[in-house]
Design a protein around this motif. Sequence first.
Motif, PDB file in Angstrom:
ATOM      1  N   PHE A 114       0.830  -1.202   0.000  1.00 38.82           N
ATOM      2  CA  PHE A 114       0.000   0.000   0.000  1.00 38.82           C
ATOM      3  C   PHE A 114       0.864   1.252   0.000  1.00 38.82           C
ATOM      4  CE2 PHE A 114      -2.088  -3.445   2.261  1.00 38.82           C
ATOM      5  CZ  PHE A 114      -3.185  -3.628   1.445  1.00 38.82           C
ATOM      6  N   CYS A 115       0.227   2.412  -0.205  1.00 43.63           N
ATOM      7  CA  CYS A 115       0.964   3.678  -0.228  1.00 43.63           C
ATOM      8  C   CYS A 115       1.006   4.336   1.148  1.00 43.63           C
ATOM      9  CB  CYS A 115       0.346   4.624  -1.252  1.00 43.63           C
ATOM     10  SG  CYS A 115      -1.301   5.194  -0.788  1.00 43.63           S
ATOM     11  N   SER A 116       0.074   3.964   2.019  1.00 41.05           N
ATOM     12  CA  SER A 116      -0.012   4.618   3.328  1.00 41.05           C
ATOM     13  C   SER A 116      -0.701   3.705   4.329  1.00 41.05           C
ATOM     14  CB  SER A 116      -0.815   5.917   3.211  1.00 41.05           C
ATOM     15  OG  SER A 116      -2.156   5.612   2.864  1.00 41.05           O
ATOM     16  N   LYS A 117      -0.628   4.092   5.594  1.00 36.11           N
ATOM     17  CA  LYS A 117      -1.317   3.332   6.645  1.00 36.11           C
ATOM     18  C   LYS A 117      -2.823   3.378   6.412  1.00 36.11           C
ATOM     19  CE  LYS A 117      -1.726   2.822  11.654  1.00 36.11           C
ATOM     20  NZ  LYS A 117      -2.725   1.844  11.459  1.00 36.11           N
ATOM     21  N   ARG A 118      -3.326   4.510   5.920  1.00 37.29           N
ATOM     22  CA  ARG A 118      -4.760   4.639   5.659  1.00 37.29           C
ATOM     23  C   ARG A 118      -5.230   3.577   4.679  1.00 37.29           C
ATOM     24  NH1 ARG A 118      -7.869   5.949   1.785  1.00 37.29           N
ATOM     25  NH2 ARG A 118      -9.924   6.757   2.160  1.00 37.29           N
ATOM     26  N   CYS A 119      -4.521   3.410   3.569  1.00 34.35           N
ATOM     27  CA  CYS A 119      -4.933   2.413   2.581  1.00 34.35           C
ATOM     28  C   CYS A 119      -4.800   0.996   3.140  1.00 34.35           C
ATOM     29  CB  CYS A 119      -4.128   2.576   1.288  1.00 34.35           C
ATOM     30  SG  CYS A 119      -4.678   3.988   0.296  1.00 34.35           S
ATOM     31  N   ALA A 120      -3.770   0.750   3.953  1.00 36.62           N
ATOM     32  CA  ALA A 120      -3.633  -0.561   4.592  1.00 36.62           C
ATOM     33  C   ALA A 120      -4.819  -0.820   5.516  1.00 36.62           C
ATOM     34  CB  ALA A 120      -2.319  -0.636   5.358  1.00 36.62           C
ATOM     35  N   ASP A 121      -5.243   0.206   6.254  1.00 34.70           N
ATOM     36  CA  ASP A 121      -6.387   0.062   7.159  1.00 34.70           C
ATOM     37  C   ASP A 121      -7.695  -0.131   6.394  1.00 34.70           C
ATOM     38  OD1 ASP A 121      -4.739   0.266   9.358  1.00 34.70           O
ATOM     39  OD2 ASP A 121      -5.196   2.384   9.731  1.00 34.70           O
ATOM     40  N   VAL A 122      -7.839   0.543   5.253  1.00 35.63           N
ATOM     41  CA  VAL A 122      -9.035   0.354   4.419  1.00 35.63           C
ATOM     42  C   VAL A 122      -9.105  -1.100   3.964  1.00 35.63           C
ATOM     43  CG1 VAL A 122     -10.065   0.921   2.182  1.00 35.63           C
ATOM     44  CG2 VAL A 122      -9.234   2.743   3.663  1.00 35.63           C
ATOM     45  N   ASP A 123      -7.982  -1.661   3.541  1.00 32.11           N
ATOM     46  CA  ASP A 123      -7.943  -3.057   3.089  1.00 32.11           C
ATOM     47  C   ASP A 123      -8.277  -4.009   4.244  1.00 32.11           C
ATOM     48  OD1 ASP A 123      -7.084  -5.016   0.891  1.00 32.11           O
ATOM     49  OD2 ASP A 123      -5.850  -5.636   2.597  1.00 32.11           O
ATOM     50  N   LEU A 124      -7.691  -3.777   5.408  1.00 31.16           N
ATOM     51  CA  LEU A 124      -7.983  -4.618   6.575  1.00 31.16           C
ATOM     52  C   LEU A 124      -9.452  -4.572   6.927  1.00 31.16           C
ATOM     53  CD1 LEU A 124      -7.075  -6.411   8.918  1.00 31.16           C
ATOM     54  CD2 LEU A 124      -6.561  -4.305  10.193  1.00 31.16           C
ATOM     55  N   ASN A 125     -10.039  -3.378   6.899  1.00 28.54           N
ATOM     56  CA  ASN A 125     -11.460  -3.238   7.196  1.00 28.54           C
ATOM     57  C   ASN A 125     -12.315  -4.029   6.204  1.00 28.54           C
ATOM     58  OD1 ASN A 125     -13.754  -2.012   8.599  1.00 28.54           O
ATOM     59  ND2 ASN A 125     -14.065  -0.942   6.666  1.00 28.54           N
ATOM     60  N   ARG A 126     -11.922  -4.019   4.949  1.00 25.37           N
ATOM     61  CA  ARG A 126     -12.686  -4.778   3.944  1.00 25.37           C
ATOM     62  C   ARG A 126     -12.649  -6.267   4.243  1.00 25.37           C
ATOM     63  NH1 ARG A 126     -10.997  -1.550  -1.622  1.00 25.37           N
ATOM     64  NH2 ARG A 126     -12.105   0.361  -1.094  1.00 25.37           N
ATOM     65  N   TRP A 127     -11.509  -6.791   4.702  1.00 24.77           N
ATOM     66  CA  TRP A 127     -11.441  -8.207   5.076  1.00 24.77           C
ATOM     67  C   TRP A 127     -12.290  -8.488   6.310  1.00 24.77           C
ATOM     68  CZ3 TRP A 127     -10.004 -12.162   2.298  1.00 24.77           C
ATOM     69  CH2 TRP A 127      -9.101 -11.997   1.261  1.00 24.77           C
ATOM     70  N   LEU A 128     -12.191  -7.617   7.308  1.00 29.72           N
ATOM     71  CA  LEU A 128     -12.890  -7.861   8.577  1.00 29.72           C
ATOM     72  C   LEU A 128     -14.401  -7.723   8.468  1.00 29.72           C
ATOM     73  CD1 LEU A 128     -10.456  -6.086  11.053  1.00 29.72           C
ATOM     74  CD2 LEU A 128     -10.667  -8.532  10.599  1.00 29.72           C
ATOM     75  N   THR A 129     -14.888  -6.906   7.556  1.00 31.62           N
ATOM     76  CA  THR A 129     -16.330  -6.728   7.412  1.00 31.62           C
ATOM     77  C   THR A 129     -16.950  -7.677   6.391  1.00 31.62           C
ATOM     78  OG1 THR A 129     -16.034  -4.970   5.777  1.00 31.62           O
ATOM     79  CG2 THR A 129     -16.248  -4.296   8.091  1.00 31.62           C
ATOM     80  N   GLY A 130     -16.124  -8.494   5.734  1.00 30.97           N
ATOM     81  CA  GLY A 130     -16.654  -9.476   4.799  1.00 30.97           C
ATOM     82  C   GLY A 130     -16.808  -8.969   3.384  1.00 30.97           C
ATOM     83  N   THR A 131     -16.278  -7.784   3.079  1.00 28.52           N
ATOM     84  CA  THR A 131     -16.331  -7.285   1.707  1.00 28.52           C
ATOM     85  C   THR A 131     -15.523  -8.198   0.797  1.00 28.52           C
ATOM     86  OG1 THR A 131     -16.578  -5.024   2.499  1.00 28.52           O
ATOM     87  CG2 THR A 131     -15.868  -5.291   0.229  1.00 28.52           C
ATOM     88  N   TYR A 132     -14.356  -8.621   1.302  1.00 32.21           N
ATOM     89  CA  TYR A 132     -13.537  -9.603   0.581  1.00 32.21           C
ATOM     90  C   TYR A 132     -13.862 -10.973   1.169  1.00 32.21           C
ATOM     91  CZ  TYR A 132     -10.322  -5.732  -0.684  1.00 32.21           C
ATOM     92  OH  TYR A 132      -9.749  -4.586  -1.146  1.00 32.21           O
ATOM     93  N   VAL A 133     -14.076 -11.949   0.337  1.00 30.95           N
ATOM     94  CA  VAL A 133     -14.287 -13.313   0.812  1.00 30.95           C
ATOM     95  C   VAL A 133     -13.531 -14.278  -0.081  1.00 30.95           C
ATOM     96  CG1 VAL A 133     -16.529 -12.907   1.873  1.00 30.95           C
ATOM     97  CG2 VAL A 133     -16.414 -13.533  -0.506  1.00 30.95           C
ATOM     98  N   ILE A 134     -13.130 -15.372   0.494  1.00 24.72           N
ATOM     99  CA  ILE A 134     -12.510 -16.440  -0.270  1.00 24.72           C
ATOM    100  C   ILE A 134     -13.588 -17.488  -0.464  1.00 24.72           C
ATOM    101  CG2 ILE A 134     -10.737 -18.221  -0.277  1.00 24.72           C
ATOM    102  CD1 ILE A 134      -9.076 -16.343   1.496  1.00 24.72           C
ATOM    103  N   PRO A 135     -13.973 -17.748  -1.707  1.00 22.03           N
ATOM    104  CA  PRO A 135     -15.073 -18.684  -1.942  1.00 22.03           C
ATOM    105  C   PRO A 135     -14.710 -20.108  -1.525  1.00 22.03           C
ATOM    106  CG  PRO A 135     -14.068 -18.021  -4.017  1.00 22.03           C
ATOM    107  CD  PRO A 135     -13.413 -17.211  -2.943  1.00 22.03           C
TER     108      PRO A 135
END
Length: 57
Positions: A23-44
Amino acid sequence: MAEPRERKCPICGKPASDEFAPFCSKRCADVDLNRWLTGTYVIPARDDEPEADDEEA
């Protein structure tokens, strides 16, 4: 020999930082982590795969 490509942040597209790679910044890293934790990203997964306990029985 080809020059190495500049890596881009997968969230915003800015050049990636070595400190927060890929990532380019901590903010973008945190956005990605949030997407994993909220279920936006899923592994089928398939429901018809046997579980480990079923194979032993």
